[in-house]
Design a protein around this motif. Structure first.
Motif, short mmCIF file in Angstrom:
data_model
loop_
_atom_site.label_atom_id
_atom_site.label_comp_id
_atom_site.label_asym_id
_atom_site.label_seq_id
_atom_site.Cartn_x
_atom_site.Cartn_y
_atom_site.Cartn_z
N MET A 51 -3.30 8.48 5.21
CA MET A 51 -3.58 7.63 4.05
C MET A 51 -4.71 8.20 3.20
SD MET A 51 -3.27 3.82 5.77
CE MET A 51 -3.90 2.96 4.32
N CYS A 94 0.83 -1.21 0.00
CA CYS A 94 0.00 0.00 0.00
C CYS A 94 0.87 1.25 0.00
CB CYS A 94 -0.92 -0.01 1.22
SG CYS A 94 -1.96 1.46 1.36
N PRO A 108 -0.13 4.54 0.01
CA PRO A 108 -0.53 5.52 1.03
C PRO A 108 -0.06 5.16 2.43
CG PRO A 108 -2.34 5.13 -0.49
CD PRO A 108 -1.29 4.11 -0.81
N PHE A 109 -0.08 3.87 2.77
CA PHE A 109 0.38 3.45 4.10
C PHE A 109 1.87 3.74 4.26
CE2 PHE A 109 2.27 0.31 6.96
CZ PHE A 109 1.49 0.46 8.09
N ARG A 123 -4.31 6.44 9.43
CA ARG A 123 -5.49 6.44 8.56
C ARG A 123 -5.77 7.83 7.99
NH1 ARG A 123 -7.51 1.71 6.48
NH2 ARG A 123 -7.41 0.05 8.03
#
Length: 472
Positions: free
Chosen positions: A362, A328, A330-331, A359
């Motif tokens: 992200m 991922c 964004p993570f 979160r």
């Protein structure tokens, strides 16, 4: 002459004495990097891969797989083919293993375990070991280039599908098989590899076993060829051969073009972040921006990443677990912005994924396809990152390749990575001894001392104890 025979003629005839000095040095760096990564699987692997190691060893103990081949940093001794399986798994479990830029395969985790298992029985010296490393890298990467990116688009895992060729080339070179038998080893082994990306995406620990099994297939191919079994002569390019079966886009000429003139190992990249290689350049670009103008996570309005198609296809935007978070973008960006060192397995945990601050960051990351970047891939892995701050400023950075690629990372950085990782398992004295040995590998007459350094026999079970465990 068929493709596998041409490739076999080259790999079986390799001599460290005739290799260019930069190729020899690159081979030694690849060996060091694999050793450091494999030794730290317990520390830098995820919870699932750490459990996976124990589960795999438990199964092998129950099968009575004890032998004389080492397991990195552990007391166990296994049969050669089972040592290949376990050490290949250890080399991948941290997601810090090397990457072939032009085939996207992680090569060391298939080639080096084969050499560690068979160099001793073959009574190979350091020069033979170097030749086997280069042979394995050439075979594995060139076959991968001939079917990529189409193989991945079909859902196959390129490392697992090409590992049989790398392991077969390395084993055949150590066994001193001639070109005909090496070609047979390729034809036998290539038919036994397997691995699909769904397993890698959704069952990370189990998905990593595929490369070890495929490397075992390479070993089996070489052993059977040595005994006289013949493989399909046109296994790669035949009408029903590997290339057409694996990909809609095939490039047979890449198996042999510039063979002996350009060495694939020269274009190997080393990881300095754990996780999927396709997001590394984006994180590097974020770090470039913050190096020019520091800002806090709370200052960010939005982040946009332009990239190439394979990076988007491999990305899991909404991971359901820490294992999936390795894929991922964004993570990874959120972790970097929050000051986490993206190397330890604990970063990719369910707990980290559920953090509110992670979160929130992200959700601010988006990405899109850049047609020019798609055209340049895989010779480059380019990204362009734009960070929009709440005050309206837009900060930009671009990367052609992630950190760790040839041309942007000096050997000293790879050595420092090895010292850091190996030191946590071996201690300073043994780590420095291993480093000295590999640096002078071409002069080593016996690799036994290196194997002794890399194992841990302090609490090793005897063969009788292992047999009793299996019968219990």
């Amino acid at each position: 002459m068929t493709l596998i025979h041409a490739l076999a003629e080259f790999t079986s005839g390799l001599s460290a004495d005739r290799l260019p000095a930069p190729v020899v040095e690159r081979a030694k760096l690849c060996l060091l990097d694999y050793i450091g990564v494999g030794l730290q699987s317990d520390r830098y692997g995820t919870a699932s891969t750490r459990r996976g190691t124990q589960e795999l060893l438990a199964v092998l103990r129950a099968e009575g797989a004890s032998g004389d081949s080492i397991v990195l940093g552990r007391p166990e001794r296994l049969t050669p083919s089972n040592a290949v399986l376990v050490n290949a798994y250890l080399g991948q479990s941290t997601s810090l293993d090397d990457t072939a830029v032009r085939s996207m395969a992680h090569v060391a985790c298939a080639v080096v375990p084969t050499i560690l298992a068979f160099a001793g029985p073959a009574k190979a010296d350091g020069r033979e070991m170097i030749a086997a490393i280069v042979a394995g890298y050439e075979a594995m990467i060139r076959v991968g280039r001939a079917v990529m990116p189409g193989l991945a688009k079909r859902g196959f895992h390129v490392t697992a599908l090409t590992a049989p060729f790398g392991a077969a080339a390395a084993a055949a070179r150590l066994m001193q098989l001639d070109a005909t038998k090496t070609a047979s080893a390729f034809g036998i082994a290539g038919n036994l590899g397997s691995g699909v990306q769904e397993a890698l995406f959704r069952s990370y620990a189990a998905g990593k076993y595929a490369v070890g099994r495929s490397a075992q297939a390479g070993v089996l191919g070489a052993l059977l060829a040595r005994e006289g079994m013949a493989g399909a002569p046109a296994f790669l390019e035949g009408p029903e051969g590997f290339l057409r079966a694996m990909s809609d886009e095939v490039f047979p000429h890449l198996v042999t073009d510039t063979l002996g003139e350009e060495f694939e190992i020269a274009d190997i990249g080393f990881k300095f972040h754990s996780g999927c290689r396709h997001w590394h350049a984006a994180v590097d670009a974020i770090e470039d921006i913050r190096g020019e103008r520091p800002f806090a996570p709370a200052d960010i309005e939005a982040i946009h990443v332009e990239t190439y198609g394979e990076a988007l296809r491999m990305n899991i935007d909404h991971p359901g677990s820490g294992d999936e978070a390795r894929l991922c973008t964004p993570f990874a960006i959120a972790q970097s912005l929050l000051g986490e060192k993206i190397i330890a397995g604990d970063v990719f945990s369910d707990e980290q994924l559920q953090r509110d601050d992670v979160r929130a960051l992200m959700e601010r990351v988006t990405h899109s396809l850049n047609p020019e970047f798609e055209r340049r891939y895989p010779l480059d892995w380019p990204v362009a990152v734009a960070v929009t701050l709440r005050d309206g400023d837009v900060l930009r950075a671009a990367r052609d390749r992630p950190q760790g690629e040839p041309g942007n990372t000096p050997p000293a950085s790879v050595i420092a990575k090895f010292v850091d990782m190996a030191g946590g398992k071996l201690g300073e004295e043994r780590t420095q001894a291993a480093l000295r040995f590999v640096r002078g590998l071409e002069d080593a007459e016996d690799i036994g001392p290196m194997l002794a350094i890399l194992s841990d026999r302090a609490s090793a079970p005897t063969r009788e104890e292992s047999r009793n465990d299996a019968l219990a």
